[in-house]
Every structure is written in structure tokens, then in C-alpha cells.
Scaffold this motif. Structure first.
Motif, PDB file in Angstrom:
ATOM      1  N   SER A 263       0.850  -1.187   0.000  1.00  0.00           N
ATOM      2  CA  SER A 263       0.000   0.000   0.000  1.00  0.00           C
ATOM      3  C   SER A 263       0.882   1.233   0.000  1.00  0.00           C
ATOM      4  O   SER A 263       2.088   1.168   0.237  1.00  0.00           O
ATOM      5  N   GLY A 264       0.254   2.374  -0.279  1.00  0.00           N
ATOM      6  CA  GLY A 264       0.982   3.630  -0.254  1.00  0.00           C
ATOM      7  C   GLY A 264       1.913   3.802  -1.438  1.00  0.00           C
ATOM      8  O   GLY A 264       1.683   3.269  -2.522  1.00  0.00           O
ATOM      9  N   GLU A 265       3.015   4.556  -1.207  1.00  0.00           N
ATOM     10  CA  GLU A 265       3.951   4.875  -2.274  1.00  0.00           C
ATOM     11  C   GLU A 265       4.683   3.627  -2.761  1.00  0.00           C
ATOM     12  O   GLU A 265       4.968   2.708  -1.988  1.00  0.00           O
ATOM     13  N   VAL A 266       5.006   3.615  -4.041  1.00  0.00           N
ATOM     14  CA  VAL A 266       5.636   2.445  -4.651  1.00  0.00           C
ATOM     15  C   VAL A 266       7.153   2.593  -4.576  1.00  0.00           C
ATOM     16  O   VAL A 266       7.726   3.547  -5.123  1.00  0.00           O
ATOM     17  N   SER A 267       7.793   1.643  -3.934  1.00  0.00           N
ATOM     18  CA  SER A 267       9.256   1.653  -3.909  1.00  0.00           C
ATOM     19  C   SER A 267       9.779   0.840  -5.091  1.00  0.00           C
ATOM     20  O   SER A 267       9.134  -0.095  -5.560  1.00  0.00           O
ATOM     21  N   LYS A 268      10.963   1.211  -5.524  1.00  0.00           N
ATOM     22  CA  LYS A 268      11.570   0.527  -6.667  1.00  0.00           C
ATOM     23  C   LYS A 268      11.779  -0.948  -6.371  1.00  0.00           C
ATOM     24  O   LYS A 268      11.516  -1.812  -7.221  1.00  0.00           O
ATOM     25  N   GLU A 269      12.235  -1.278  -5.164  1.00  0.00           N
ATOM     26  CA  GLU A 269      12.550  -2.667  -4.827  1.00  0.00           C
ATOM     27  C   GLU A 269      11.296  -3.536  -4.805  1.00  0.00           C
ATOM     28  O   GLU A 269      11.268  -4.644  -5.380  1.00  0.00           O
ATOM     29  N   ALA A 270      10.235  -3.037  -4.161  1.00  0.00           N
ATOM     30  CA  ALA A 270       9.006  -3.826  -4.082  1.00  0.00           C
ATOM     31  C   ALA A 270       8.367  -3.992  -5.458  1.00  0.00           C
ATOM     32  O   ALA A 270       7.836  -5.060  -5.789  1.00  0.00           O
ATOM     33  N   PHE A 271       8.436  -2.938  -6.249  1.00  0.00           N
ATOM     34  CA  PHE A 271       7.850  -2.979  -7.584  1.00  0.00           C
ATOM     35  C   PHE A 271       8.562  -4.002  -8.463  1.00  0.00           C
ATOM     36  O   PHE A 271       7.934  -4.833  -9.126  1.00  0.00           O
ATOM     37  N   GLU A 272       9.894  -3.959  -8.439  1.00  0.00           N
ATOM     38  CA  GLU A 272      10.651  -4.925  -9.245  1.00  0.00           C
ATOM     39  C   GLU A 272      10.387  -6.346  -8.749  1.00  0.00           C
ATOM     40  O   GLU A 272      10.304  -7.285  -9.548  1.00  0.00           O
ATOM     41  N   GLY A 273      10.216  -6.500  -7.450  1.00  0.00           N
ATOM     42  CA  GLY A 273       9.979  -7.818  -6.893  1.00  0.00           C
ATOM     43  C   GLY A 273       8.681  -8.441  -7.403  1.00  0.00           C
ATOM     44  O   GLY A 273       8.665  -9.591  -7.860  1.00  0.00           O
ATOM     45  N   VAL A 274       7.566  -7.690  -7.338  1.00  0.00           N
ATOM     46  CA  VAL A 274       6.288  -8.271  -7.775  1.00  0.00           C
ATOM     47  C   VAL A 274       6.275  -8.498  -9.285  1.00  0.00           C
ATOM     48  O   VAL A 274       5.652  -9.443  -9.769  1.00  0.00           O
ATOM     49  N   LEU A 275       6.980  -7.634 -10.040  1.00  0.00           N
ATOM     50  CA  LEU A 275       7.060  -7.884 -11.481  1.00  0.00           C
ATOM     51  C   LEU A 275       7.837  -9.160 -11.775  1.00  0.00           C
ATOM     52  O   LEU A 275       7.589  -9.830 -12.786  1.00  0.00           O
ATOM     53  N   ASN A 276       8.744  -9.516 -10.902  1.00  0.00           N
ATOM     54  CA  ASN A 276       9.483 -10.779 -11.040  1.00  0.00           C
ATOM     55  C   ASN A 276       8.735 -11.955 -10.438  1.00  0.00           C
ATOM     56  O   ASN A 276       9.232 -13.086 -10.471  1.00  0.00           O
ATOM     57  N   GLY A 277       7.524 -11.696  -9.886  1.00  0.00           N
ATOM     58  CA  GLY A 277       6.751 -12.779  -9.303  1.00  0.00           C
ATOM     59  C   GLY A 277       7.158 -13.142  -7.903  1.00  0.00           C
ATOM     60  O   GLY A 277       6.855 -14.246  -7.434  1.00  0.00           O
ATOM     61  N   ILE A 278       7.834 -12.224  -7.193  1.00  0.00           N
ATOM     62  CA  ILE A 278       8.271 -12.477  -5.817  1.00  0.00           C
ATOM     63  C   ILE A 278       7.378 -11.672  -4.877  1.00  0.00           C
ATOM     64  O   ILE A 278       7.387 -10.437  -4.899  1.00  0.00           O
ATOM     65  N   LEU A 279       6.595 -12.350  -4.061  1.00  0.00           N
ATOM     66  CA  LEU A 279       5.730 -11.677  -3.104  1.00  0.00           C
ATOM     67  C   LEU A 279       6.561 -11.113  -1.947  1.00  0.00           C
ATOM     68  O   LEU A 279       7.686 -11.570  -1.700  1.00  0.00           O
ATOM     69  N   PRO A 280       6.049 -10.096  -1.229  1.00  0.00           N
ATOM     70  CA  PRO A 280       6.794  -9.559  -0.084  1.00  0.00           C
ATOM     71  C   PRO A 280       7.173 -10.627   0.941  1.00  0.00           C
ATOM     72  O   PRO A 280       8.171 -10.488   1.650  1.00  0.00           O
TER      73      PRO A 280
END
Length: 1010
Positions: A45-62
Motif C-alpha cells: 500500500s501507499g507509495e511504490v518503492s523501486k525494490e518492491a515494484f521490481e519484486g512483484v514484477l518478477n513474481g516475488i511476493l513480499p
């Protein structure tokens, strides 16, 4: 507007969308945001960080869980929502931040719809991957402010990760097919929400087209143009290529993208925008202040507005007064609408859905609910959004004014609906065919027919021709069908039938869709003929009229006649029903339907010829292709006939030429031929844009080489605009410079007499200003009755044309007295002060004076589109198809394009692999109400769901008592009989050598299953 693109690289997307230094202006923390039910579920939620964004695009959940880690994994899908240029100007030049908030609200509402309706995963069911609706997405929103040309362009990227949570809680890859295929409805939903949000904050809007596009009223055109450098680049390129279609413009946009430039000093860039507007005398402050004042109504003023003016405002959104709404009664709008609705937007939603049903019904018998929603939204009615539209559609379904279809495994478009009118028409056609069984008098006994036919034939008949001809002459059924593949020699067969029937004292009348086909029927088969439209117009009254002198005269003229309908696949359901009703009313003995169900269907709704074959009509087949003279082309034609277009292209091999500009390449290829080669080679194009480019390029080449010569004459010709009658009830359909043609009898609802009128202006109040010579007047399109059809309104666009001696032309209208037929070809043999001398199709010479109306009813004919090509035969051909013309990349057009040719075919395409895929996925079939409801399998789309019975329920003003029931279980056929509908792709062959004649099918009743 909306654009959809694949996210190919997770790291690349993260660097571009979520880089730390992209935003240096105020509010950067609000420029990115996580969204979606899926994002909530994994704690994003909230602002999108580069690390979290790249992670979900790679199919890696938090949590660290890895999802769908396969080779060549897709990262996601980018939906880019771009505001109209005028809105960006008000946001960044006038500084109205409310506009950016309105845009974000519109995008969030649109994405909520996408998530609810289009989010899917897939599960294995008996070895097949079956889509499963999940209702959740993980996506990030990024708000950007510039175009690639660094103009102000507010747009939001909704980047959807390739993730979704299945109903069992498991995360897996997103099945994004529906998101891709529904891109146009997503765009329409966004436009509608944005219009509503901008109107809410006080802005007034100008609609700019048929697809819901708009600009904020009051932003000068010069200012919009100043900040539309990228748009101008695209339009300039499109003009060079002669491309006008939205699909073509999108393709140019995609192919001409430059990498987006970075700007370090964004404050300086925005100041530059303000300065450029100031140089044009615009700062937007006055317009912004007016909008703020308009949005700042007091609560008491709001109450007053929502009271007395509620319905007046609703009707104003549809460009009509309250009285106009209630006067031309609309059967799809609630009675006493002024009392029934609670808000103006609900009233407009009713109007919009009613119009959308009529717009779609003119062309198709059934349609996806999403398309119905899109069509209603694109009318641009004030305050109407998709939730209101869907609520109204659900109400019409509940009332059984719309009938939901049966879902099948083959459906790609979502839930389908049809209308009672479409269903009733189809049932009555099949009922009429059934009623005519055994009602005709055989002309010749089956045993005697083959020899008599061979004796009468101009050329020896092959077994298929002989079987079809024998059935026509010997069957006791009033309606019989001949299904013949392209090149089967149907004209030769009909010529023999006509001669034998005439020898037996029978009258033969031919019918065809257009006058060019009428002429071909007369020339190829020696049968006097007329258009279906003229036959129906002359005899339609006798469906109900009896015991009058003119009825008796019609019976005397037509009783015992054989009607032969050529190219029957192009006959609409409405015309097919009228032909059967007239046939029964005046005593026509036999109605012979001849055509190819695999070629082009009717422009208007229905596929009656295929439906009659599948529904048990008496059918003979002609499957032997005698047109193609090479093994390669015979194979190509055979593959095209069964829908294997991709395989057919592979058989063509090197004869498929790939180039970025196929239309220009086709013109160059034809110009490179010697005179004999040119005469033997036709050029076909799938669409209007390509045809125009080819015609212009060939004419220029011929002028340069001197083959087309002499002093040219400048003409203004009229090219029809493809609109439905219902669309002409909306001012947004009209454009200055167009002409409105009103047919004989005039448009009585709006007091316009028959004639041709120039469109001068479309006013903000919904009135259209017309001119007839010096006389100017305004009319309100919304006062046109929603149910009237007799006014025969048609919009045309003016086009400049130069003609010289030697030019090939075709007529675009009819002049029956002089034998000039729509779509027939001619050649210019002279141009002088007296006018234009032409050699017509029958080699006669005719001079058209400078004021002759037919000089405005022609076009160049070096290239023909494939809709005109059906029925043509040529030795060689160059055929152009483009993958970017998705609607025109279908199997039926391909079939026509490749089966016209005897000896040599060259296809020129823009993207061979993409075109093959599109052709294989797009059969180009029309819809059927009965097929949609699971009552009949016409195109082999059998579903796995049980077919529910349809209970129409009580509907005010609709009488269903005259509709017979649909059969459930048919009795067995007589021994040895072969049912025509056993395999809808292959009705039975007749072999006269065995003495085969189709026996009558068992008695049965066709109609609604009440």
C-alpha cells in the motif's frame, strides 16, 4: 485515450516507472501508489518503492514466495490512461490541480472495473487450461506529466503484475487475455468516468467523435495544437500513408516511438508551457474560475437543480427537450420516464443503452455485453458511467427485452445478449422454410433432369453442378439451397437450370444484393435479374395486403415463378424473412438460394443462409473448385474454405511479401508489370485506407509514365460514411464538410425534404446546421424517431479527385436508366470541355456533362476492396492485408481475396506471423440469435453447458402469442435420408447417378421454446 503494452523487463520497468529522481515537483509522494485487491492481500500500500515494484514484477511476493517462475516469464501489462490535451493544459498551464485529481479518480474507478470483470487465472480441467475469474490484481499507479515530445500530457500508468490469487488462495500467473481483448471497452469506461469527474468540478465539454472522445470547452484550438507536437507527427505520417482508421493511427504511434527524454529542470519546462500559452493569449485563469464557480453551487441551489430541472437536464444530455423525449416513444426506455427516474444520469443511461441496442442491432443479431456498454458510453451522455449502464442492461435482461446467451467454451468475448426481434426473425425464417416443404411443384423428374441439364448447359456440368441443378428442378420444397465453394461454377449451373425451367414454361427471376451482381447474373447465367431491395420494395406490401387489384396483379405476375438469389450469404436476416413472406404471399413456386456460407456475410444483422443450412433446409453442395488452375492455388483455396488461413499463407510461401508499407508496395508491383500483365492482374485490399493509397499511387505512376494522359478534370465526389441510422440521431456523428442525404419522402420527424445538404456546423446545444444552396437551417437530430427507417438518411464525405483519359473508375451509386450500377467498373476514354466520356462495363460509350450527378458518384478502381471483389474472377491478383487492421484480418475476407484468382496470387502484408495468428483467431463470422441461445449450431461452436429454456415473461406492448415453439427432440429421419444439419459444415451431396433426391424432412415446428 488508453494504450496497452506488455512489460517485458521487471528491472527495466522499475528503473523507468519508480526511479527515485523522476519527480522533483511538489506532491511527488502522491504520484505513485499501490492498488488492487491483490496488492492489499500481500500488504502492499501507499507509495511504490523501486525494490518492491521490481519484486512483484518478477513474481516475488513480499513474503518471499515465488510465483510462476517459468522460462520467458511475462512481467506484466501496462495500461496507460492519457487525458485529452485540453485537460492537461488546464492542469499544468492554468494550474488547476483538481483536474489531476479527477484523472486519478477516473483511473481508479476504471481499474476497479477491470479488476472485478477481467482478472483471471487458469486451472487444469481434463487436460485443458480453463480461465477462472479471480477478481483481484496487483498493480501500481504512476502519474506522469509529459509526452515523448515534452509537451504537457498528463497520463497515468497502471502497471499490472503477472500475479493473481485463485479462489483456493493460491497465487499464480495472471491470465491477461481479457485485459488485452477488452482494451477498447476499458478506454471507453475511462473516458466516461473522466468526463463525469471533469463535469463534477465544473468544466463543460465538447464531444469530438463517435467514440466518446472530448475536449474541455473553452481551451482554444491553437493552444491544443501548440502542445500536440507528438500528435502532429503521427497525423503527418498517417497523411503520407493515406491512413485514417483508429487502428492504423495506433500502429503508427507504436512504430514511431522515440525513447522518452529526461528533463532535469522540470520547473523550467513547466514555465515554458505557461509562456507558450501566454504568447497565444491564453492563461486559462478565466476558464478555471468559471469552472470553480460552476462547481461551487450552494446546497439550496443543488436541491433546486436536482428538482425541477432533473429530467430537463437528463434530456439535454441527449440533446432533446422533455417533450421530444416523450413524443417519439422509445420502446427500450421506461414509460413515463419523467416520473420513473431519480437522477438525470439514470435517464441518460436509459437513453444511451436504448440507442446502443439499436446501433448494434443494425449490424449484428447478438453482441457481447461489454460491447453494448462501450457503445452506450461512447455516445458521451453527460454523467453516464459504466455502473449506470450495466445496471440498465441488467434491468432490460430482467424484463426479457434483452435475452442472455448460453456461454460456450468457444466464447472469447464474454456474456452475449440478443433481442426478441432478432430471435423472432430467425425463428420465422426457419418456420417459413419448414412450411414450404412439399409445397412446390417439381419442374422435371429427377431421373430426367441430368440429361436435359447437360443438353442445356453451355459447358459440361461436373457431378456437383449436376447434383445441385437436379435438386433445384426436381425438389418439391419451396426453399432449396445450393452451398457452393468459391470457383465451383455456380453461374454455369444456374444457366442450365434456367434454360430447362424456361423450356417447361416457368418464369425465372434473379435477385442479388447489389446492381453489379445483378448484371453479373444476367451476363453469367442469362437470367433477368434485379436487386433484392427493389424486389422487396415493390412487393413487401403484399405480406399483409390481400384482395386488392394490385395484389391480384402481383399474384398473376409471380405465381409459379422461380426466384434465384445469388450470393445469398450477403442477404440479411430481415431481407431473408421478407423474401420468404413475399414468396408465400404471392404464390412464388420456388425460392432458390445460391452462395457460399464461408464467404462474406451480410452487412446488416444475421447469417440467414448459413442458418437455413444448419436448421434443416434442403441443401446440395458444390465442392469442386474449377476456378483455380494450379495445385498451389487449389490448395490455398481449400484451406481458406475451412478457415485455415495461416496454413494457406504458408502454402503461398514466397508469394507472401512482407513490407512496412504494403499498400505502396502493391502499387509499385502492379506498375512494374507490362500492359498485358496489368490487364490480367487485379489488386485487392482488405480495407478502405489501403485501397485509397493504392489507387492514388497507381494513378500517379500512370500519369508519370504517360499511360494516363491529357488535361485532367477536378471532381468533388461523395464517399459514404459508415454509420447506422441510430447514430445519425446524435450530433457528435456529424462533421462540418460532410453532406447529409435524405431519401425520397424526406425526414418528416425533423421537417427536412428529400435532397442533399451540406453540414456547416455542429452547435454546442446539439443542433446541426445544414445548407441547401443559399438556404441555411438547423435541425435537432434527437427529434428523429428511434423507430423510423423510411427516411433513408446517409452521411457522405467530400473527396477531391482528378480524372484523366485512361483512368479506371467504378460507380458508387446507381443510374438505372443509363445502365450505371453501383460497384460496376468503367474506363475514362476522354476528358474535354463537354465533360467526361466513359466506356462502361458493357463496352458502350457515354458522355457525362460537367453537371452530371454521376460525376460525383465515382471513384478510382485500380484497386478494389474485398467486399467488392466477391463474385469477381481474375487470372492474377495482388492482395493486400495488414495485421494492424484487426477487424479486417478475418478468414472470410481472406477467403474472398485468395479465391478470386485462376493462376497467380501475391499477398503483400505488414507482419506475416502476426497476420497469420490474427486470421486463425478471427473467423469473421456474424452472430445469430438462435446460435447465441444455444438453439442451433451454425458455425460449430457447441457449448458444454445445458441449454436453458427461454421464458420471455410478460413485456408491455409485446405480443408473443404468435410465436410457435422450438422443437426439443426431432423424430428419426426416413431410412436412407441424410439430414442437412447433421454436419453444419457439410450438408449432404446429391449424386444424380444414383438417382439421389433429398426426401422431405419430418414434419416439425420451429419457434420459441415457451
Amino acid at each position: 485515450m488508453l494504450s496497452v503494452a506488455a512489460v517485458r523487463s521487471a528491472s527495466g520497468a522499475a528503473n523507468y516507472f519508480a526511479k527515485d529522481d523522476y519527480y522533483t515537483v511538489e506532491g511527488s509522494s502522491e504520484a505513485t501508489a499501490w492498488a488492487g485487491e491483490g496488492a492489499d492481500a500481500i500488504g502492499l500500500s501507499g507509495e511504490v518503492s523501486k525494490e518492491a515494484f521490481e519484486g512483484v514484477l518478477n513474481g516475488i511476493l513480499p513474503s518471499g514466495e515465488a510465483v510462476a517462475q517459468v522460462e520467458n516469464r511475462r512481467a506484466g501489462v501496462d495500461l496507460t490512461f492519457s487525458m485529452p490535451k485540453s485537460a492537461s493544459v488546464m492542469a499544468y498551464v492554468a494550474g488547476d490541480k483538481r483536474v489531476l485529481g479527477a484523472n486519478m479518480a477516473a483511473v481508479k474507478a476504471t481499474m476497479a472495473w477491470v479488476e472485478k470483470n477481467l482478472a483471471e487465472g487458469r486451472r487444469d480441467v481434463e487436460g485443458r487450461k480453463v480461465p477462472v475469474q479471480t477478481g483481484n490484481l496487483v498493480y501500481a499507479l504512476f502519474q506522469h506529466d509529459t509526452s515523448r515530445a515534452l509537451d504537457p500530457q498528463a497520463h497515468i500508468h497502471a502497471v499490472i503484475a503477472n500475479l493473481t490469487r485463485m479462489p483456493d488462495g493460491k497465487w499464480q500467473a495472471l491470465h491477461a487475455d481479457k485485459i488485452w481483448s477488452h482494451n477498447s471497452i476499458i478506454g471507453s469506461i475511462y473516458h466516461a468516468y473522466l468526463r463525469s469527474e471533469l463535469e463534477r468540478i465544473g468544466y463543460q465539454l465538447d464531444m469530438k467523435g463517435k467514440h466518446g472522445t472530448f475536449e474541455i470547452a473553452g481551451v482554444p484550438k491553437a493552444v491544443i495544437a501548440e502542445y500536440s507536437q507528438r500528435r502532429e507527427e503521427i497525423l503527418d505520417r498517417a497523411t503520407q500513408l493515406g491512413i485514417k482508421s483508429p487502428e492504423g493511427l495506433r500502429e503508427i504511434t507504436k512504430r514511431s516511438r522515440d525513447p522518452k527524454l529526461d528533463v532535469e529542470d522540470r520547473a523550467a519546462l513547466k514555465q515554458d508551457w505557461v509562456d507558450r500559452a501566454a504568447a497565444l493569449g491564453f492563461d486559462g485563469k478565466e476558464l478555471r474560475a468559471a469552472a470553480e464557480a460552476r462547481a461551487g453551487l450552494t446546497p439550496s441551489e443543488n436541491a433546486l437543480e436536482r428538482g425541477y430541472r432533473a429530467i430537463v437536464d437528463a434530456v439535454d444530455g441527449a440533446r432533446q427537450t422533455l417533450g421530444a423525449l416523450l413524443r417519439p416513444q422509445d420502446p427500450l426506455v421506461d414509460n413515463a420516464l419523467a416520473r420513473a427516474v431519480r437522477s438525470p444520469a439514470e435517464a441518460r443511461a436509459q437513453l444511451g443503452v436504448a440507442s446502443a441496442v439499436r446501433i448494434l442491432s443494425e449490424r449484428e443479431a447478438a453482441w457481447p455485453v461489454a460491447l453494448l456498454s462501450k457503445t452506450a458510453l461512447d455516445l458521451g451522455l453527460k454523467g453516464v458511467t459504466v455502473d449506470m449502464i450495466e445496471k440498465r442492461i441488467d434491468r432490460l435482461v430482467t424484463n426479457r427485452q434483452l435475452i442472455p446467451g448460453v456461454a460456450t467454451a468457444a466464447d472469447r468475448t464474454g456474456r452475449m445478449v440478443t433481442t426478441q426481434e432478432a430471435l423472432r426473425t430467425e425463428e420465422r425464417i426457419l418456420g417459413a422454410v419448414d412450411e414450404g416443404k412439399g409445397k412446390a411443384e417439381p419442374i422435371v423428374a429427377a431421373a430426367d433432369a441430368p440429361q436435359r441439364l447437360q443438353d442445356a448447359a453451355a459447358l459440361p456440368l461436373n457431378p456437383g453442378q449436376l447434383a445441385a441443378a437436379t435438386m433445384i428442378l426436381s425438389s418439391a420444397d419451396r426453399t432449396v439451397s445450393v452451398q457452393g465453394v468459391a470457383g465451383a461454377g455456380k453461374s454455369t449451373m444456374l444457366q442450365a437450370v434456367a434454360r430447362v425451367a424456361e423450356a417447361e414454361g416457368r418464369e425465372i427471376t434473379g435477385l442479388a444484393f447489389q446492381n453489379k451482381m445483378v448484371a453479373d447474373l444476367a451476363e453469367g447465367a442469362g437470367i433477368k435479374a434485379q436487386t433484392i431491395a427493389s424486389f422487396v420494395l415493390a412487393n413487401e406490401r403484399f405480406i399483409s395486403e390481400r384482395d386488392t387489384p394490385r395484389y391480384e396483379a402481383a399474384r398473376e405476375k409471380l405465381a409459379g415463378t422461380m426466384l434465384i438469389v445469388d450470393e445469398t450469404s450477403m442477404v440479411s436476416s430481415n431481407d431473408m424473412l421478407k423474401l420468404h413472406q413475399i414468396t408465400a404471399a404471392v404464390g412464388v413456386d420456388k425460392l432458390v438460394l445460391v452462395g457460399d456460407r464461408q464467404q462474406l456475410s451480410s452487412i446488416d444483422a444475421g447469417k440467414a443462409f448459413a442458418m437455413i443450412q444448419a436448421g434443416g433446409g434442403t441443401v446440395a453442395r458444390m465442392d469442386q473448385n474449377i476456378r483455380q488452375r494450379t495445385d498451389q492455388l487449389r490448395t490455398v483455396a481449400a484451406l481458406a474454405n475451412i478457415g485455415k488461413a495461416g496454413a494457406a499463407m504458408k502454402v503461398l510461401g514466397d508469394h507472401v511479401v512482407e513490407t512496412a508499407e504494403p499498400a505502396a508496395a502493391a502499387a509499385a508491383m502492379w506498375l512494374a508489370l507490362d500492359p498485358a500483365g496489368r490487364e490480367a492482374t487485379a489488386v485487392f485490399a482488405s480495407g478502405r485506407d489501403a485501397r485509397a493509397i493504392i489507387n492514388s499511387a497507381i494513378q500517379d505512376g500512370l500519369v508519370a509514365e504517360g499511360s494516363v494522359k491529357g488535361q485532367g478534370i477536378h471532381l468533388t465526389v461523395y464517399e459514404r460514411v459508415n454509420t447506422t441510422r441510430e447514430e445519425l440521431r446524435y450530433a457528435s456523428t456529424y462533421r462540418p464538410g460532410q453532406t447529409l442525404e435524405v431519401g425520397r419522402g424526406g425526414a418528416q420527424d425533423v421537417g427536412i425534404r428529400a435532397g442533399r445538404y451540406d453540414v456547416l456546423k455542429v452547435h454546442a446545444n446539439g443542433k446541426v446546421e445544414l445548407a441547401e444552396g443559399r438556404r441555411k437551417f438547423r435541425f435537432d437530430p434527437q427529434k428523429l424517431s428511434p423507430t423510423e427507417q423510411r427516411d433513408r438518411l446517409q452521411l457522405s464525405e467530400k473527396k477531391d479527385l482528378q480524372l484523366r483519359e485512361g483512368d479506371r473508375i467504378r460507380w458508387t451509386a446507381n443510374d438505372k436508366e443509363r445502365g450505371l450500377h453501383n460497384a460496376a467498373l468503367a474506363r475514362v476514354v476522354g476528358v474535354d470541355a463537354d465533360g467526361v466520356k466513359v466506356e462502361t462495363a458493357d463496352k458502350s460509350l457515354l458522355t457525362l456533362g460537367l453537371g452530371d450527378p454521376m460525376l460525383s458518384r465515382l471513384d478510382l478502381a485500380y484497386s478494389l476492396n474485398m467486399h467488392m471483389a466477391q463474385g469477381i474472377t481474375t487470372d492474377k491478383a495482388i492482395t493486400v492485408m495488414s495485421a494492424h487492421e484487426r477487424n479486417l484480418s478475418n478468414q472470410r475476407l481472406f477467403n474472398v481475396g485468395v479465391t478470386r484468382v485462376r493462376d497467380e496470387l501475391t499477398m503483400i502484408v505488414d507482419d506475416k506471423e502476426k497476420l497469420e495468428r490474427q486470421l486463425d483467431m478471427n473467423p469473421g463470422n456474424k452472430t445469430s440469435a438462435m446460435e447465441t441461445l444455444g438453439r442451433l449450431d451454425i458455425d460449430g461452436k457447441k457449448g458444454t453447458s445445458p441449454h436453458d429454456k427461454f421464458d420471455p415473461g410478460p413485456i408491455e406492448g409485446v405480443d408473443l402469442t404468435d410465436l410457435p415453439p422450438l422443437p426439443t427432440d426431432l423424430p428419426p429421419l426416413p431410412d436412407g435420408a441424410v439430414p442437412a444439419a447433421k454436419d453444419p459444415q457439410r450438408p449432404p451431396d446429391l449424386n444424380p447417378d444414383r438417382g439421389d433426391v433429398l426426401p422431405p424432412l419430418p414434419e416439425r415446428s420451429l419457434g420459441l421454446d415457451l
